[in-house]
Design an enzyme around this catalytic site. Structure first.
Site, PDB file in Angstrom:
ATOM      1  N   LYS A 111      -3.782   2.547  28.940  1.00 59.92           N
ATOM      2  CA  LYS A 111      -4.365   3.774  29.004  1.00 59.92           C
ATOM      3  C   LYS A 111      -5.250   3.962  30.138  1.00 59.92           C
ATOM      4  O   LYS A 111      -5.408   5.087  30.727  1.00 59.92           O
ATOM      5  CB  LYS A 111      -5.345   4.073  27.638  1.00 59.92           C
ATOM      6  CG  LYS A 111      -4.598   4.208  26.435  1.00 59.92           C
ATOM      7  CD  LYS A 111      -5.444   4.874  25.263  1.00 59.92           C
ATOM      8  CE  LYS A 111      -4.403   4.967  24.117  1.00 59.92           C
ATOM      9  NZ  LYS A 111      -5.147   5.772  23.099  1.00 59.92           N
ATOM     10  N   LYS A 194       6.860   3.721  22.772  1.00 61.99           N
ATOM     11  CA  LYS A 194       6.473   4.222  21.224  1.00 61.99           C
ATOM     12  C   LYS A 194       6.183   5.614  21.180  1.00 61.99           C
ATOM     13  O   LYS A 194       5.723   6.331  21.913  1.00 61.99           O
ATOM     14  CB  LYS A 194       5.437   3.316  20.841  1.00 61.99           C
ATOM     15  CG  LYS A 194       3.891   3.628  21.090  1.00 61.99           C
ATOM     16  CD  LYS A 194       2.757   3.210  20.238  1.00 61.99           C
ATOM     17  CE  LYS A 194       1.635   3.661  20.504  1.00 61.99           C
ATOM     18  NZ  LYS A 194       0.487   3.857  19.494  1.00 61.99           N
ATOM     19  N   LYS A 197       0.732  10.420  20.084  1.00 62.78           N
ATOM     20  CA  LYS A 197       0.273  11.660  19.825  1.00 62.78           C
ATOM     21  C   LYS A 197       0.186  12.194  21.141  1.00 62.78           C
ATOM     22  O   LYS A 197       0.116  13.474  21.600  1.00 62.78           O
ATOM     23  CB  LYS A 197      -1.210  11.492  19.247  1.00 62.78           C
ATOM     24  CG  LYS A 197      -1.308  11.289  17.867  1.00 62.78           C
ATOM     25  CD  LYS A 197      -2.479  11.454  17.329  1.00 62.78           C
ATOM     26  CE  LYS A 197      -2.683  10.632  16.106  1.00 62.78           C
ATOM     27  NZ  LYS A 197      -3.336   9.355  16.323  1.00 62.78           N
TER      28      LYS A 197
END
Ligand code: AQP
Length: 330
Positions: A111, A194, A197
């Site tokens: 991230k 993966k 969202k």
């Protein structure tokens, strides 16, 4: 009775990965264990959020959890920021967490990317807050998707560090519960990433709110490979393996059986079957979610009541942790 805790971030629409990797299992466990399910809004703010959207997403995720089958009479459903003990215990646990442990966390690395120096402290400390979420309730079982395994291992280390520091057996060491046929649902556009969202393309994921036409279209457009028939070979053919795993999880069947039944079938035929199954399984959830969202007062009632019940457990454990540490107060 064994206590279970798990959470989901209100960072956008719930998707098929959240449902198959976690929520479907939460529903199956709610009557067998003492379960707390949390909409983790304090985790959501580790990346920038628009306030009004965060509020809407919190209500939407609550509705999604209930539409998927969670019953507030059988489990506790609440949003994290209403129980201040999460943030307080996280601070206490920060003081038992060496930086070296956090530096290993792959989710932070992914991230934060190359902009590590401008990444926020909250994002870095995310796994400590997650540890606090679990330990605040002395939960020993945590049903999550495969992607959370590393954070759960860290939770065990932090709980152990606290217990050793005071020579107590106070915090249980939480166990991840990773089960079902789709513990890691992959993107429909790239079988090696993966489903998430925050993926830029809506075609990469199936949202629990997608209508039947959208579901069918997304599955039809899902990436495939150039081999003639289906086979379950996650390493070599990740997209085919992902579609087979999704089918198995939706049908509640072992992936080996689904793979054996469909080996050699063309992608187009299989996608048709998968779309039918997805519509049959997910459309009632979307419809129920719409009904629930039309009644915000009921959602508020569920969250207020859930927070009250969570508080009662949290306050006692936090008071004991403070006492063990020698912090004055009640
Ligand atoms: N693709 C997935 N396959 C299986 N399980 C998954 N989970 C998430 N993605 C998958 C599981 O869903 C639960 C709640 O996840 P979350 O929303 O709290 O966190 P996340 O993993 O950060 O979800 P996203 O979609 O990837 O969000 P963004 O894009 O915002 O980072 C967890 O149990 C998780 O394992």
């Amino acid at each position: 009775m064994k206590r279970v805790f798990s959470g989901v971030q209100p960072t956008g629409n719930l998707h098929l990965g959240n449902y198959l990797g976690a929520i479907k299992n939460w529903v199956a466990m709610q009557r067998e264990y003492d379960c707390l399910y949390c909409i983790v809004d304090l985790h959501a703010i580790t990346v920038p959020q628009v306030p009004g959207e965060l509020t809407d997403n919190t209500r939407e995720v609550t509705a999604g959890l209930m539409a998927a089958g969670l019953d507030p009479a059988s489990c506790i459903i609440f949003n994290q920021s209403r129980v201040s003990g999460h943030a307080e215990l996280a601070w206490l646990l920060n003081c038992f967490t060496p930086l070296g442990w956090l530096n290993r966390m792959t989710q932070f690395k992914e991230k934060a990317g190359k902009r590590r120096d401008s990444a926020l402290l909250g994002l870095y400390a995310y796994p400590v807050l997650m540890t606090a979420d679990i330990l605040l309730y002395h939960a020993s079982a945590v049903p999550v998707g495969e992607d959370q395994k590393q954070h759960l291992e860290l939770s065990r280390d932090i709980a152990g560090a606290f217990n050793r520091a005071y020579d107590v057996d106070f915090f249980p060491l939480p166990e991840p519960m990773i089960f079902g046929a789709a513990t890691r649902v992959m993107s429909l556009r790239d079988g090696r990433r993966k489903m998430s969202k925050s993926d830029g393309s809506d075609y990469a994921r199936i949202n629990l709110t997608d209508d039947a036409d959208t579901l069918a279209l997304k599955i039809k457009r899902a990436k495939t490979d150039s081999e003639p028939g289906l086979a379950f070979d996650p390493e070599r053919r990740p997209e085919a393996a992902n579609l087979l795993s999704i089918y198995a999880a939706l049908a509640d069947e072992p992936v080996e059986r689904v793979a054996a039944e469909h080996t050699g079938m063309g992608f187009a035929d299989f996608k048709g079957r998968l779309a039918d199954l997805a519509i049959e399984t997910l459309s009632p959830i979307a419809a129920r979610m719409r009904e629930l969202l039309a009644d915000p007062a009921y959602i508020e009632e569920v969250l207020t009541d859930g927070a009250e019940r969570a508080h009662a457990i949290a306050d006692a454990n936090l008071a004991r942790a403070r006492q063990i540490m020698g912090l004055l107060g009640d």
